[in-house]
Design a protein around this motif. Sequence first.
Motif, PDB file in Angstrom:
ATOM      1  N   LEU A 147       0.570  -1.085   0.241  1.00 49.41           N
ATOM      2  CA  LEU A 147       0.109  -0.091   0.116  1.00 49.41           C
ATOM      3  C   LEU A 147       0.936   1.698   0.588  1.00 49.41           C
ATOM      4  O   LEU A 147       0.216   2.491  -0.323  1.00 49.41           O
ATOM      5  N   PRO A 148       1.874   1.347   1.146  1.00 51.05           N
ATOM      6  CA  PRO A 148       3.040   2.738   0.740  1.00 51.05           C
ATOM      7  C   PRO A 148       3.262   2.986  -0.664  1.00 51.05           C
ATOM      8  O   PRO A 148       3.247   3.384  -0.954  1.00 51.05           O
ATOM      9  N   LEU A 149       4.052   1.151  -0.999  1.00 52.26           N
ATOM     10  CA  LEU A 149       4.544   1.879  -2.147  1.00 52.26           C
ATOM     11  C   LEU A 149       4.325   2.020  -3.667  1.00 52.26           C
ATOM     12  O   LEU A 149       4.264   2.803  -4.079  1.00 52.26           O
ATOM     13  N   ALA A 150       2.656   1.643  -3.500  1.00 53.01           N
ATOM     14  CA  ALA A 150       1.672   1.808  -4.502  1.00 53.01           C
ATOM     15  C   ALA A 150       1.260   3.669  -4.210  1.00 53.01           C
ATOM     16  O   ALA A 150       1.093   3.982  -5.581  1.00 53.01           O
ATOM     17  N   SER A 151       1.298   3.903  -2.891  1.00 46.88           N
ATOM     18  CA  SER A 151       0.318   5.180  -2.590  1.00 46.88           C
ATOM     19  C   SER A 151       1.767   6.157  -3.305  1.00 46.88           C
ATOM     20  O   SER A 151       0.597   6.984  -3.939  1.00 46.88           O
ATOM     21  N   ALA A 152       3.229   6.043  -3.034  1.00 48.36           N
ATOM     22  CA  ALA A 152       3.830   6.642  -3.613  1.00 48.36           C
ATOM     23  C   ALA A 152       4.141   6.623  -4.896  1.00 48.36           C
ATOM     24  O   ALA A 152       4.877   7.765  -5.189  1.00 48.36           O
ATOM     25  N   LEU A 153       3.918   5.661  -5.745  1.00 49.91           N
ATOM     26  CA  LEU A 153       3.763   5.535  -7.462  1.00 49.91           C
ATOM     27  C   LEU A 153       3.108   6.408  -7.591  1.00 49.91           C
ATOM     28  O   LEU A 153       3.485   7.187  -8.988  1.00 49.91           O
ATOM     29  N   THR A 154       1.449   6.327  -7.416  1.00 52.99           N
ATOM     30  CA  THR A 154       0.578   6.919  -7.544  1.00 52.99           C
ATOM     31  C   THR A 154       0.756   8.627  -7.338  1.00 52.99           C
ATOM     32  O   THR A 154       0.143   8.851  -8.686  1.00 52.99           O
ATOM     33  N   VAL A 155       0.789   9.238  -6.131  1.00 55.38           N
ATOM     34  CA  VAL A 155       1.449  10.164  -6.415  1.00 55.38           C
ATOM     35  C   VAL A 155       2.227  11.044  -7.665  1.00 55.38           C
ATOM     36  O   VAL A 155       1.712  11.903  -8.044  1.00 55.38           O
ATOM     37  N   LEU A 156       3.165   9.889  -7.493  1.00 53.48           N
ATOM     38  CA  LEU A 156       4.603  10.257  -8.106  1.00 53.48           C
ATOM     39  C   LEU A 156       3.672  10.358 -10.116  1.00 53.48           C
ATOM     40  O   LEU A 156       4.590  11.775 -10.595  1.00 53.48           O
ATOM     41  N   LEU A 157       2.635   9.669 -10.509  1.00 58.02           N
ATOM     42  CA  LEU A 157       2.299  10.200 -11.729  1.00 58.02           C
ATOM     43  C   LEU A 157       1.514  10.915 -11.588  1.00 58.02           C
ATOM     44  O   LEU A 157       1.182  11.059 -12.840  1.00 58.02           O
ATOM     45  N   LEU A 158       0.682  11.206 -10.701  1.00 56.62           N
ATOM     46  CA  LEU A 158      -0.710  11.748 -10.881  1.00 56.62           C
ATOM     47  C   LEU A 158       0.367  13.169 -10.706  1.00 56.62           C
ATOM     48  O   LEU A 158      -0.748  14.284 -11.188  1.00 56.62           O
ATOM     49  N   VAL A 159       1.266  13.757  -9.692  1.00 51.78           N
ATOM     50  CA  VAL A 159       1.002  15.014  -9.348  1.00 51.78           C
ATOM     51  C   VAL A 159       1.598  16.214 -11.318  1.00 51.78           C
ATOM     52  O   VAL A 159       1.112  16.891 -10.866  1.00 51.78           O
ATOM     53  N   PRO A 160       1.976  15.204 -11.895  1.00 57.32           N
ATOM     54  CA  PRO A 160       2.966  16.446 -13.054  1.00 57.32           C
ATOM     55  C   PRO A 160       1.452  16.244 -13.992  1.00 57.32           C
ATOM     56  O   PRO A 160       1.370  17.053 -15.219  1.00 57.32           O
ATOM     57  N   LEU A 161       0.036  15.199 -13.616  1.00 51.41           N
ATOM     58  CA  LEU A 161      -0.832  16.072 -14.166  1.00 51.41           C
ATOM     59  C   LEU A 161      -1.851  16.385 -14.128  1.00 51.41           C
ATOM     60  O   LEU A 161      -2.776  16.805 -14.809  1.00 51.41           O
ATOM     61  N   GLY A 162      -0.789  16.867 -12.812  1.00 49.24           N
ATOM     62  CA  GLY A 162      -2.364  17.892 -11.934  1.00 49.24           C
ATOM     63  C   GLY A 162      -2.865  19.448 -12.688  1.00 49.24           C
ATOM     64  O   GLY A 162      -4.279  19.872 -12.978  1.00 49.24           O
ATOM     65  N   ARG A 163      -2.014  19.637 -13.975  1.00 51.19           N
ATOM     66  CA  ARG A 163      -1.701  21.398 -14.487  1.00 51.19           C
ATOM     67  C   ARG A 163      -2.820  21.063 -15.906  1.00 51.19           C
ATOM     68  O   ARG A 163      -3.024  21.869 -16.064  1.00 51.19           O
ATOM     69  N   PHE A 164      -2.854  19.350 -15.881  1.00 52.23           N
ATOM     70  CA  PHE A 164      -4.165  19.455 -17.050  1.00 52.23           C
ATOM     71  C   PHE A 164      -5.086  19.995 -16.556  1.00 52.23           C
ATOM     72  O   PHE A 164      -6.534  19.954 -17.266  1.00 52.23           O
ATOM     73  N   ALA A 165      -5.754  19.226 -15.143  1.00 48.76           N
ATOM     74  CA  ALA A 165      -7.047  19.356 -14.720  1.00 48.76           C
ATOM     75  C   ALA A 165      -7.151  20.420 -13.770  1.00 48.76           C
ATOM     76  O   ALA A 165      -8.550  20.677 -13.455  1.00 48.76           O
ATOM     77  N   ALA A 166      -6.692  21.689 -14.140  1.00 48.38           N
ATOM     78  CA  ALA A 166      -6.776  22.656 -12.937  1.00 48.38           C
ATOM     79  C   ALA A 166      -7.868  23.675 -13.947  1.00 48.38           C
ATOM     80  O   ALA A 166      -7.319  23.901 -15.025  1.00 48.38           O
ATOM     81  N   PRO A 167      -8.229  24.204 -12.768  1.00 48.36           N
ATOM     82  CA  PRO A 167      -9.109  24.722 -13.441  1.00 48.36           C
ATOM     83  C   PRO A 167      -9.289  26.070 -14.392  1.00 48.36           C
ATOM     84  O   PRO A 167     -10.009  26.591 -15.132  1.00 48.36           O
ATOM     85  N   HIS A 168      -7.904  26.558 -13.708  1.00 44.81           N
ATOM     86  CA  HIS A 168      -7.086  27.630 -14.295  1.00 44.81           C
ATOM     87  C   HIS A 168      -5.996  28.294 -14.721  1.00 44.81           C
ATOM     88  O   HIS A 168      -6.029  26.514 -14.124  1.00 44.81           O
ATOM     89  N   ALA A 169      -5.833  28.680 -15.082  1.00 40.57           N
ATOM     90  CA  ALA A 169      -4.250  28.673 -15.720  1.00 40.57           C
ATOM     91  C   ALA A 169      -3.826  29.232 -14.529  1.00 40.57           C
ATOM     92  O   ALA A 169      -4.418  30.424 -13.340  1.00 40.57           O
ATOM     93  N   PRO A 170      -2.316  29.102 -13.744  1.00 40.27           N
ATOM     94  CA  PRO A 170      -2.035  29.058 -12.552  1.00 40.27           C
ATOM     95  C   PRO A 170      -1.606  31.013 -12.364  1.00 40.27           C
ATOM     96  O   PRO A 170      -1.268  31.211 -10.728  1.00 40.27           O
TER      97      PRO A 170
END
Length: 271
Positions: A15-38
């Motif tokens: 669980l910790p390994l999967a959670s850490a890997l998921t975070v590392l993969l999702l964080v770079p994609l967050g900017r594409f789902a942001a409602p506004h430009a930063p």
Amino acid sequence: MPLTLRPPAPPRGVLPLASALTVLLLVPLGRFAAPHAPDEQIAPPWTTPGATALLGTDALGRDVLSRVMSGGTQLLAVSLLAATAAVLCGTALGLAAGWKGGRTALAVHWLCDLLLAVPALVLALVLAVALPGATAVVVASLLSGAPLTARVVEAQSAHLRGGGHVRAAVERGERTVGVLVREVLPALRGLVAADAGLRLVTALQIAAALAVLGLGPQPPAADWALMLSENLPGAALNPMALFAPAVPLAGCCWLLAAAAHALTDRTEAAV
């Protein structure tokens, strides 16, 4: 009494390994789902959370949620690069010291002691005066993390040197590099992976500290650590502007540390 079948429990530490890997993969994609430009101003400064901005706005009226979703990419990228450099150099030094011994080991010990005499954050602050923030993080993490990796790898590689499979490879006439790569390194993969998690946490902490002190990314860049220093003056007007970037920053550190601890436990159990 009837027997009930239960699904097998997941392996320890998954669980910790999967959670850490998921975070590392999702964080770079967050900017594409942001409602506004930063860097887009959408409301007056320090607007409280509402329909327009779910987490309110910051000192310049920018959407806090959008900046949080865009703010972890560079921080994690620099930390990953720094941790990779530290692990590679430390592993190479540890293998050389553990395999050769003698004067080579003494030289590596002397170098490690010299580098570890200076605290990592102090070293990063000194380097940040002359180097760009990202470069200072990589160099400081390399100089402070590689010695720790080298010590761990040296102890285990010296133990593996007397193993039967290693002796057989040497007696077959294989070169030293081939023996280390094909026989020693595979046995160290769990140990090196666990140490890499610790090096990543340290690099993330160094990068965040430099950004908070104004020696990392510069405005108007969206960065979790930079947002802490930018939004501190208005914490009473919109607490979410300060709280929102602090949560993912602390959460990433905690998840990465938990993943490193899980890898360490798995490595020790396999020995």
